[in-house]
Design a protein around this motif. Sequence first.
Motif, PDB file in Angstrom:
ATOM      1  N   ASN A 112       9.404   6.029   7.076  1.00  0.00           N
ATOM      2  CA  ASN A 112       9.501   7.453   6.740  1.00  0.00           C
ATOM      3  C   ASN A 112       9.531   7.697   5.229  1.00  0.00           C
ATOM      4  N   HIS A 113       8.732   6.907   4.503  1.00  0.00           N
ATOM      5  CA  HIS A 113       8.624   7.098   3.062  1.00  0.00           C
ATOM      6  C   HIS A 113       7.480   8.054   2.754  1.00  0.00           C
ATOM      7  N   ASP A 114       7.683   8.901   1.751  1.00  0.00           N
ATOM      8  CA  ASP A 114       6.648   9.850   1.364  1.00  0.00           C
ATOM      9  C   ASP A 114       5.474   9.180   0.659  1.00  0.00           C
ATOM     10  N   ASP A 115       5.728   7.993   0.106  1.00  0.00           N
ATOM     11  CA  ASP A 115       4.667   7.285  -0.605  1.00  0.00           C
ATOM     12  C   ASP A 115       4.922   5.786  -0.514  1.00  0.00           C
ATOM     13  N   ILE A 116       3.846   5.034  -0.598  1.00  0.00           N
ATOM     14  CA  ILE A 116       3.931   3.570  -0.560  1.00  0.00           C
ATOM     15  C   ILE A 116       4.874   3.032  -1.627  1.00  0.00           C
ATOM     16  N   CYS A 117       4.863   3.650  -2.804  1.00  0.00           N
ATOM     17  CA  CYS A 117       5.585   3.090  -3.945  1.00  0.00           C
ATOM     18  C   CYS A 117       7.056   2.836  -3.648  1.00  0.00           C
ATOM     19  N   LEU A 137       8.497   1.571  -1.224  1.00  0.00           N
ATOM     20  CA  LEU A 137       8.779   0.326  -0.496  1.00  0.00           C
ATOM     21  C   LEU A 137       9.308  -0.777  -1.407  1.00  0.00           C
ATOM     22  N   SER A 138       9.061  -0.665  -2.712  1.00  0.00           N
ATOM     23  CA  SER A 138       9.405  -1.755  -3.643  1.00  0.00           C
ATOM     24  C   SER A 138      10.772  -1.569  -4.299  1.00  0.00           C
ATOM     25  N   GLU A 139      11.603  -0.734  -3.725  1.00  0.00           N
ATOM     26  CA  GLU A 139      12.888  -0.410  -4.359  1.00  0.00           C
ATOM     27  C   GLU A 139      13.723  -1.654  -4.660  1.00  0.00           C
ATOM     28  N   ASP A 140      13.647  -2.665  -3.804  1.00  0.00           N
ATOM     29  CA  ASP A 140      14.515  -3.837  -3.952  1.00  0.00           C
ATOM     30  C   ASP A 140      13.784  -5.084  -4.436  1.00  0.00           C
ATOM     31  N   ILE A 141      12.538  -4.950  -4.871  1.00  0.00           N
ATOM     32  CA  ILE A 141      11.816  -6.118  -5.367  1.00  0.00           C
ATOM     33  C   ILE A 141      11.123  -5.752  -6.680  1.00  0.00           C
ATOM     34  N   HIS A 142      11.312  -6.615  -7.685  1.00  0.00           N
ATOM     35  CA  HIS A 142      10.837  -6.323  -9.037  1.00  0.00           C
ATOM     36  C   HIS A 142      10.181  -7.571  -9.622  1.00  0.00           C
ATOM     37  N   VAL A 143       9.131  -7.369 -10.411  1.00  0.00           N
ATOM     38  CA  VAL A 143       8.362  -8.475 -10.969  1.00  0.00           C
ATOM     39  C   VAL A 143       8.210  -8.299 -12.479  1.00  0.00           C
ATOM     40  N   TRP A 144       8.445  -9.386 -13.221  1.00  0.00           N
ATOM     41  CA  TRP A 144       8.004  -9.457 -14.616  1.00  0.00           C
ATOM     42  C   TRP A 144       6.728 -10.306 -14.595  1.00  0.00           C
ATOM     43  N   PRO A 145       5.573  -9.754 -15.004  1.00  0.00           N
ATOM     44  CA  PRO A 145       4.279 -10.369 -14.674  1.00  0.00           C
ATOM     45  C   PRO A 145       3.729 -11.393 -15.658  1.00  0.00           C
ATOM     46  N   THR A 191       8.730 -14.984   5.425  1.00  0.00           N
ATOM     47  CA  THR A 191       7.369 -15.436   5.097  1.00  0.00           C
ATOM     48  C   THR A 191       6.319 -14.624   5.860  1.00  0.00           C
ATOM     49  N   THR A 192       6.672 -13.422   6.260  1.00  0.00           N
ATOM     50  CA  THR A 192       5.781 -12.582   7.056  1.00  0.00           C
ATOM     51  C   THR A 192       4.742 -11.878   6.188  1.00  0.00           C
ATOM     52  N   GLU A 193       3.776 -11.264   6.873  1.00  0.00           N
ATOM     53  CA  GLU A 193       2.789 -10.462   6.164  1.00  0.00           C
ATOM     54  C   GLU A 193       3.454  -9.331   5.391  1.00  0.00           C
ATOM     55  N   LYS A 194       4.482  -8.759   5.965  1.00  0.00           N
ATOM     56  CA  LYS A 194       5.157  -7.646   5.296  1.00  0.00           C
ATOM     57  C   LYS A 194       5.847  -8.101   4.011  1.00  0.00           C
ATOM     58  N   SER A 195       6.388  -9.308   4.015  1.00  0.00           N
ATOM     59  CA  SER A 195       7.020  -9.801   2.786  1.00  0.00           C
ATOM     60  C   SER A 195       5.973 -10.010   1.689  1.00  0.00           C
ATOM     61  N   LEU A 196       4.775 -10.482   2.066  1.00  0.00           N
ATOM     62  CA  LEU A 196       3.690 -10.610   1.101  1.00  0.00           C
ATOM     63  C   LEU A 196       3.270  -9.235   0.585  1.00  0.00           C
ATOM     64  N   ALA A 197       3.159  -8.270   1.482  1.00  0.00           N
ATOM     65  CA  ALA A 197       2.741  -6.925   1.089  1.00  0.00           C
ATOM     66  C   ALA A 197       3.696  -6.331   0.056  1.00  0.00           C
ATOM     67  N   LEU A 198       4.983  -6.526   0.255  1.00  0.00           N
ATOM     68  CA  LEU A 198       5.969  -6.010  -0.695  1.00  0.00           C
ATOM     69  C   LEU A 198       5.851  -6.696  -2.055  1.00  0.00           C
ATOM     70  N   LEU A 199       5.678  -8.016  -2.041  1.00  0.00           N
ATOM     71  CA  LEU A 199       5.542  -8.754  -3.291  1.00  0.00           C
ATOM     72  C   LEU A 199       4.256  -8.355  -4.018  1.00  0.00           C
ATOM     73  N   TYR A 200       3.199  -8.192  -3.261  1.00  0.00           N
ATOM     74  CA  TYR A 200       1.918  -7.740  -3.811  1.00  0.00           C
ATOM     75  C   TYR A 200       2.057  -6.355  -4.438  1.00  0.00           C
ATOM     76  N   ALA A 209       4.806  -4.883  -5.582  1.00  0.00           N
ATOM     77  CA  ALA A 209       5.641  -4.970  -6.783  1.00  0.00           C
ATOM     78  C   ALA A 209       4.878  -5.584  -7.949  1.00  0.00           C
ATOM     79  N   THR A 210       3.955  -6.497  -7.649  1.00  0.00           N
ATOM     80  CA  THR A 210       3.144  -7.117  -8.695  1.00  0.00           C
ATOM     81  C   THR A 210       2.175  -6.104  -9.294  1.00  0.00           C
TER      82      THR A 210
END
Length: 540
Positions: A364-369, A371-379, A404-413, A415-416
């Motif tokens: 129930n998020h208004d936008d994809i963005c 989803l990354s509230e709890d994951i952060h990347v320094w690139p 190690t699910t697809e959803k965990s990859l999607a979140l990391l992707y 945030a990247t």
Amino acid sequence: MVYFVGVDVGTGSVRAALVDATGTIRKTSVKEIKIWNDLVDHYEQSSEDIWSCCVRCVKDVCKDVDPELIRGIGFDATCSLVAIDVNEEPLSISVSGRDEQNVMMWLDHRAQAEAKFVSGLKHDVLKYTGGSISLEMQTPKLLWLKKHLKEQWDKSRWFFDLPDFLTWKATGCDSRSLCSLVCKWTYNGRDSRWERSYFEQIGLEDLLLKDACKIGGNVNSPGKPIGDGLSRRAAEEFNLLPGTAVGASIIDAHAGGLALLGCSVANIDESFESRMALICGTSTCHMVVSEGPVYAAGIWGPYYGAMVPGLWLNEGGQSVTGKLVDHIIETHPATANIRRKLRDGQHVQHYLNSLLVTMAAEGNHDDICYLSEDIHVWPDFHGNRSPIADPTLKGAICGLTLSTTEKSLALLYLATLQALCYGTRHILESLKSSGNASIESILICGGLSRNDLFRRTQADVLGLPVVCPEEKESVLLGAAILGAAAAQHFPTIVEAMKMMGGKGIAAYPNDALKAYHDKKYRVFLKMLEHQNLYRSIMKT
């Protein structure tokens, strides 16, 4: 109809395009090139392999066209260092000693100590490179060669930037591009001279002997005609006519900048100075031009006339972007299963974009963005080019779980992608704080520009419209613009840019997302602060 050929030598491949005078690409060809990575931080290529691929690509795109109709050819390439011996043959720059490995790639980081030494001397020339010298530039690499491979050094006749090697092979004329020399070799473009005191101070004064013949005594602005055009030998290789105009070369990202700045977009200011061009490939370059010089810490430049005649260029950059996204995806356990599910022609990134839409709806998020509230990347997995200018910085991820699910990859992707956009914001804020506050739009090309999520995220993070040209291959188009300018089909290269730049489509920012991205950006900067803190603790 007349045509021009653009040749682009990127990190992993050579590409060529047949382009008409309207800027429409009619045909393209691509060939992969070899890369050696025999030692950590050593990345090498072969100039002969690169040239062979250029020949094959040009012949391919021109094979069904009357050579009389092909009026000009332009070359761009990565800012890699090419060594040629006194017999005009490849000269090894590799510890392996193999002559074929005579190209030190732009991403080669072996000259870290030399770059640190040069930066520590604080010569005035460094005010044109953001206050320090990058190990991706040529003088630290040349210093490494002189120190570690002195026997090879003594055998050298020429050191070329890769774009200039290509025009030498095409024309037989030892001409150097103002773009390459100013941006990567510390040449003074405004006064058209080498800074002798700099070379003496760092121990490379021998390169200036005999009118600097080893590194460039004959210097031309991008797009200027070189010599008498294609030599007979090169013309036979390409199946083109001897004398076909060849334009002075340009660095690959800067070729993209030529095409992007000439792109027309409804209701968006088309003045060159109001735009930032993002050229996204293995790395990303951020190009801004201005009428006067802008000195920004950690930002390369200002470079006079290096891309657009009469204008100063500032260049920010991120050392890995496309390569980082690929790395994140390829090293995740879920990727193999995703690949088995892909439909014909579907890209993994597109699959992940769709999955993120589903995940946002489920939460129930208004936008994809969000989803990354709890994951952060320094690139900065390969160091920071701008605006920190620290090649020793490392990447960081905060918020990992055991999943190690697809959803965990999607979140990391996700945030990247966001982190790369925050990196662009970091560069843009540095430019603005230094006096370049006129940027009103972003123009983008390259691999990541084809990712709708990345384009929209850039717009939301920067609060600016992000424009993607209808002609997707901006770097190839920019190379062809050099050929058109050399053939004098247009009065100036600026006219060629405007007439061949085409049109673009803009993505506009969603202002409702600003507060969220502002908070994520604060975390982004805090991750840099923490990395430096951890280093400090470990050194005490």
